[in-house]
Design a protein around this motif. Structure first.
Motif, short mmCIF file in Angstrom:
data_model
loop_
_atom_site.label_atom_id
_atom_site.label_comp_id
_atom_site.label_asym_id
_atom_site.label_seq_id
_atom_site.Cartn_x
_atom_site.Cartn_y
_atom_site.Cartn_z
N TYR A 128 -14.26 -0.48 8.88
CA TYR A 128 -13.30 -1.56 8.61
C TYR A 128 -13.47 -2.66 9.64
O TYR A 128 -13.85 -2.41 10.79
N GLN A 172 -6.32 -3.10 9.63
CA GLN A 172 -5.65 -2.66 8.41
C GLN A 172 -6.29 -1.36 7.90
O GLN A 172 -7.47 -1.12 8.10
N ARG A 173 -5.44 -0.57 7.23
CA ARG A 173 -5.91 0.63 6.55
C ARG A 173 -5.08 0.80 5.28
O ARG A 173 -3.98 0.25 5.17
N PRO A 174 -5.58 1.57 4.32
CA PRO A 174 -4.82 1.71 3.07
C PRO A 174 -3.48 2.41 3.29
O PRO A 174 -3.39 3.40 4.02
N ALA A 177 -4.57 -2.17 1.47
CA ALA A 177 -4.73 -2.42 2.90
C ALA A 177 -3.47 -3.04 3.49
O ALA A 177 -2.90 -3.99 2.94
N GLN A 199 -8.09 6.38 6.42
CA GLN A 199 -8.75 5.65 5.34
C GLN A 199 -8.46 6.26 3.97
O GLN A 199 -8.84 5.69 2.94
N TYR A 233 -11.45 1.13 0.12
CA TYR A 233 -12.30 0.23 0.89
C TYR A 233 -12.82 -0.91 0.02
O TYR A 233 -12.86 -2.07 0.46
N ARG A 277 -11.35 -2.20 -2.59
CA ARG A 277 -10.22 -3.12 -2.78
C ARG A 277 -10.01 -3.98 -1.54
O ARG A 277 -9.71 -5.17 -1.63
N TYR A 278 -10.13 -3.36 -0.38
CA TYR A 278 -9.97 -4.07 0.90
C TYR A 278 -10.97 -5.21 1.02
O TYR A 278 -10.61 -6.35 1.35
N ARG A 319 -10.28 -9.41 0.85
CA ARG A 319 -10.65 -10.29 1.96
C ARG A 319 -11.62 -11.38 1.53
O ARG A 319 -11.78 -12.38 2.24
#
Length: 361
Positions: free
Chosen positions: A224, A228-230, A236, A303, A314, A316-317, A321
């Motif tokens: 990452y 941020q984390r899910p 996230a 995660q 990940y 989606r993250y 962004r």
């Protein structure tokens, strides 16, 4: 005055104590992480007898790998090179056979494809097999995160991949090379994902018009780019570091990165990463939170509970962004659990590696 001084001393002690506790917790996290990845280690059954000499300013070292062709002579017929990375069992021979099976399943001319399976060894492997002192080896799974070899020279595992890239960029040896693919499953997928973040010299290929891509299949975790984390919904959100002091340590995040990539900021690394072509795959049945090879450290659990959830979160993250768009794809391979052979010979893997048809975008 005495009261104020005492108060300041108390506050100073509290801050120092908190810092010490954080340091101890971080050290405990590092030890726990290392132990989690050491407990499974057994010597590999086979070490390739093909050696690749790697020259560095510090000297030369040897590295074992499997090759489908002799790359010491010109290979004008080769148009595609596939570099397949083994998992934490370091069984490069098994992954080499999987790459051969994938090539055959794609109905690709073997003469036009160079298959490469690097073998990152642990110290116990070279000791068990009585290998010469100049053969590169790492402490445990340190090679997965780009750490320096334990001996004979402190060469990062990513520098080994760089050396392979440099060899492939030699137009005297490979005058017609058009595609270079890095592919890995599980621990190998983890290496490929981080190498897509970190790789330094890919431009020696792209400047020659060579297409470079990364196939990341069911890695243990992802790198990452921020804190941020899910959350529980897989979206996230800011992560509470009190739940896991080391959650953002490399290779889970950007803190305390190895020397190989510590000269670039997280923003620079992210910009590089999103410029790459990356095909992300995960097995639809790779959703067991108790699977034996799953990383269950708190940094990994931050995660997601298992690989399927981590992969979807990940992707989606990264999408969130970069709403402008990515050179990436994401595919769930139906009915496949944590199985490297089935993942790397799946329809979508063949499409990503060999440009075959049949994988829905």
């Amino acid at each position: 005055m005495t009261f104020n001084l005492s108060r300041r001393l108390a506050m100073g002690c509290a801050v120092a104590g908190a810092a010490m506790l954080a340091l101890l917790a971080q050290s405990a996290f590092a030890v726990h992480t290392h132990d989690a990845h050491e407990s499974h280690l057994k010597p590999v059954a086979t070490i390739s007898d093909i050696r690749f000499a790697i020259d560095t300013p510090q000297g030369q070292a040897e590295f074992p790998l499997y090759l489908s062709k002799d790359w010491n002579v010109a290979q004008p017929q080769v148009t595609r090179a596939v570099i397949v990375i083994h998992g934490k069992l370091r069984n490069a021979d098994v992954y080499f056979r999987t790459a051969q099976n994938a090539r055959d399943a794609a109905h690709v001319d073997p003469d036009s494809t160079l298959l490469i399976a690097p073998q990152f060894l642990a110290t116990l492997d070279t000791r068990e097999h009585h290998e010469p002192a100049d053969l590169l080896r790492w402490k445990g799974d340190a090679w997965m995160g780009g750490e320096a070899a334990r001996a004979p020279l402190p060469i990062s595992s990513y520098e080994v991949l760089d050396a392979i890239v440099t060899r492939l960029a030699d137009r005297k040896q490979f005058p017609n090379l058009q595609h270079v693919v890095f592919a890995g499953h599980s621990g190998g997928g983890q290496v490929v994902q981080r190498y897509a973040v970190a790789a330094r010299n890919i431009d020696v290929l792209t400047s020659e018009g060579i297409d470079v891509r990364y196939v990341v299949a069911s890695p243990l975790t992802y790198a990452y780019f921020d804190a941020q984390r899910p959350n529980a919904q897989g979206v996230a959100a800011p992560f509470d570091a009190a739940q896991c002091v080391g959650f953002n340590q490399w290779k889970y995040g950007m803190d305390n990165r190895p020397l190989y990539l510590d000269d670039r900021s997280p923003a620079q690394l992210e910009a590089t990463y999103v410029s790459r072509r990356i095909d992300n795959l995960v097995g639809g049945a790779d959703d067991d939170p108790q699977q034996s090879a799953l990383d269950r450290t708190c940094a990994a659990e931050a995660q997601g509970p298992q690989r399927d959830a981590r992969a979807e979160a990940y992707y989606r993250y990264i999408q969130a962004r970069h709403p402008e768009g990515l050179k990436q794809s994401f595919h769930i391979v139906p009915g496949v659990g944590h199985d490297g052979a089935r993942m790397l010979t799946s329809v979508c893997a063949l499409s990503a590696i060999f440009d075959t048809r049949g994988c829905e975008q």
